[in-house]
Motif scaffolding. Structure first.
Motif, short mmCIF file in Angstrom:
data_model
loop_
_atom_site.label_atom_id
_atom_site.label_comp_id
_atom_site.label_asym_id
_atom_site.label_seq_id
_atom_site.Cartn_x
_atom_site.Cartn_y
_atom_site.Cartn_z
N PRO A 33 0.77 -1.24 -0.40
CA PRO A 33 -0.21 -0.03 -0.07
C PRO A 33 1.01 1.74 0.34
N SER A 34 0.77 2.26 -0.30
CA SER A 34 0.69 3.73 -0.27
C SER A 34 0.98 4.48 0.83
N GLY A 35 1.73 4.82 1.20
CA GLY A 35 1.92 5.33 2.84
C GLY A 35 1.94 6.96 2.20
N ILE A 36 1.69 7.83 0.99
CA ILE A 36 1.26 8.91 0.81
C ILE A 36 -0.01 8.63 0.62
N VAL A 37 -0.99 7.85 -0.24
CA VAL A 37 -2.38 7.85 -0.16
C VAL A 37 -2.97 7.60 0.58
N GLU A 38 -2.44 6.68 2.05
CA GLU A 38 -2.83 6.23 2.97
C GLU A 38 -2.80 7.78 3.68
N MET A 39 -1.89 8.93 3.71
CA MET A 39 -2.58 10.22 4.32
C MET A 39 -3.51 11.20 3.57
N VAL A 40 -3.37 10.96 1.72
CA VAL A 40 -4.32 11.21 1.39
C VAL A 40 -5.90 10.99 1.81
N PRO B 177 8.04 5.78 -3.97
CA PRO B 177 7.45 4.35 -3.91
C PRO B 177 6.89 3.04 -5.34
N ASN B 178 6.61 4.30 -6.19
CA ASN B 178 6.14 3.28 -7.49
C ASN B 178 7.41 2.63 -7.53
N PHE B 179 8.46 3.16 -7.83
CA PHE B 179 9.75 2.54 -8.35
C PHE B 179 10.17 1.10 -7.87
N ALA B 180 9.88 0.87 -7.44
CA ALA B 180 9.83 -0.16 -6.42
C ALA B 180 8.58 -1.30 -6.08
N ALA B 181 7.91 -0.72 -6.03
CA ALA B 181 6.51 -0.82 -6.75
C ALA B 181 6.50 -1.82 -7.88
N ALA B 182 6.81 -0.97 -8.69
CA ALA B 182 6.35 -1.34 -9.96
C ALA B 182 6.99 -2.27 -10.59
N VAL B 183 8.36 -2.60 -9.74
CA VAL B 183 9.58 -3.89 -10.13
C VAL B 183 8.83 -4.37 -9.75
N GLY B 184 8.79 -4.68 -8.57
CA GLY B 184 7.77 -6.04 -7.90
C GLY B 184 6.52 -6.50 -8.46
N GLY C 137 8.46 9.78 6.10
CA GLY C 137 9.18 8.87 5.23
C GLY C 137 9.15 7.43 4.67
N THR C 138 8.51 7.02 6.02
CA THR C 138 8.26 5.69 6.00
C THR C 138 7.74 4.51 4.56
N ALA C 139 7.23 5.47 3.60
CA ALA C 139 6.73 5.48 2.68
C ALA C 139 7.79 5.08 1.47
#
Length: 396
Positions: free
Chosen positions: A20-27, A131-138, A362-364
């Protein structure tokens, strides 16, 4: 096992395990709050300028609503060539065949990864990172190998030896984002040369995210732009450049970006576009043509706005003794830590609930970012000063 659990288990593991995106969680936590000042996302508060909107509207009104070139309409690929020539190699034009239009910078990253990595392979990247880059790699089935950057006296540094020591036999690419999101780290020409030379020797691809190249506050290139692999690379180097219209021209919601790559890769990239989105709407591309051809003055305004915002945040954070930070060299984010705060995610919730300001924790951003908060400062001065006053009242 319940029916719902069985449905989840039936999914492909890489999809099910996407973080899950830690940025989207805040939004999601704060988006509808009255009076909240949102500094969590990578965008400002100025809409796309009228001359760009009008170009897209005219194209839409003219009926440009059909399928079009998968690689992008020729006028847009030429406009990209002209823009990049002005920026990096006046007198040595970029070949328009190096450019491929994508449905966002995010899709450009996904296609770049799909070109070079997949199951049984890995990609190395410095962190903290978007974070989207590492997630896209996964999601591609590959493994993202994080290499935490060094942080001392408020500054971030990349240990290039550590970066290449993390390379394994299955590593296919290194991801370099400079100027960096969220840290603002900006590679020097010497650092880029070291990375390029070592990647060449190892036969590795470089995925180069230089999206924030115009948002640079240092002395190199007279402050006009950051140093780039373009200053050093040969046309046939194994580099996939990913970029977007979002930041320079305030077009985040348009979802249009591009890949720059050696023309020999054209058929492959075209196929990957075809089998994902089948191209970008013509009227959106017409707006992008106008942005590239007539938007240089707006970029100057954007960078000036970011520079002013950087100064505002720097001044106000400097009066908070618990805050560890320094002005970033590039991009438009302040990445700061607060002494005594070990849970940045909770601080993000608290800032929303108690101060009415939305930041990204920053955890995101992966290993190394856990103690930090990211604040986007490309905002109009009045709103940014109000946000900083609220943060100051809470953390002071």
């Amino acid at each position: 096992m319940t029916i719902d659990q069985a449905l989840l288990q039936a999914l492909r593991p890489a999809a099910r395990q996407a973080p899950p995106s830690g940025i989207v969680e805040m939004v999601n936590h704060g988006l509808e709050r009255d009076g909240l000042i949102p500094l969590w996302a990578g965008e400002g508060d100025v809409p796309t300028p009228a001359f760009i909107r009008e170009a897209a509207a005219a194209s839409l009104a003219a009926g440009d609503t059909f399928y079009t070139y998968q690689r992008g309409i020729p006028p847009l690929r030429q406009a990209l060539s002209d823009y990049m020539t002005r920026l990096y190699s006046e007198g040595f034009p970029f070949d328009p065949d190096r450019f491929y239009v994508t449905g966002s910078g995010m899709q450009a990253i996904q296609i770049a990864i799909a070109c070079v990595a997949g199951p049984g392979t890995s990609v190395v990247l410095p962190t903290p990172a978007w974070p989207n880059f590492a997630a896209a790699v996964g999601l591609s089935g590959a493994e993202a190998i994080a290499v935490p950057m060094d942080h001392a006296d408020g500054h971030w540094q990349l240990d290039i030896d550590a970066l290449f020591n993390a390379v394994r036999d299955d590593t296919k690419a290194i991801f370099i984002n400079s100027p960096g999101n969220p840290t603002g780290w900006t590679a020097t020409e010497e650092e880029l040369q070291q990375i390029l030379s070592r990647a060449r020797r190892a036969g590795l691809w470089i995925i180069a995210d230089e999206i924030y190249g115009r948002f640079y506050y240092g002395q190199a290139n007279d402050g006009f732009r950051a140093d780039s692999f373009h200053d050093l690379a040969e046309p046939d180097d194994q580099i996939l450049y990913v970029n977007t219209m979002s930041k320079n021209w305030a077009m985040t919601g348009w979802r249009i970006g591009w890949i720059e790559a050696p023309p020999i890769l054209g058929d492959t990239i075209e196929n990957l576009i075809q089998y994902s989105t089948s191209g970008v709407a013509t009227f959106v591309q017409k707006g992008a043509v106008t942005a590239l051809n007539a938007g240089d003055d707006f970029i100057t305004e954007q960078v000036a706005r970011a520079r002013e915002g950087r100064d505002i945040v720097a001044q106000m954070l400097s009066t908070l003794p618990r805050v560890q930070s320094s002005p970033p060299d590039g991009a438009f984010y302040y990445f700061f830590a607060v002494d005594g705060v070990d849970d940045a995610r909770q601080l993000g919730f608290d800032l929303i609930d108690q101060a009415g300001v939305g930041l990204a924790p920053g955890t995101a951003f992966g290993p190394g970012g856990e103690r930090f908060m990211r604040l986007c400062f490309i905002r109009q001065a009045r709103g940014l000063r109000e946000a900083m006053a609220r943060i100051h009242a809470m953390l002071g």
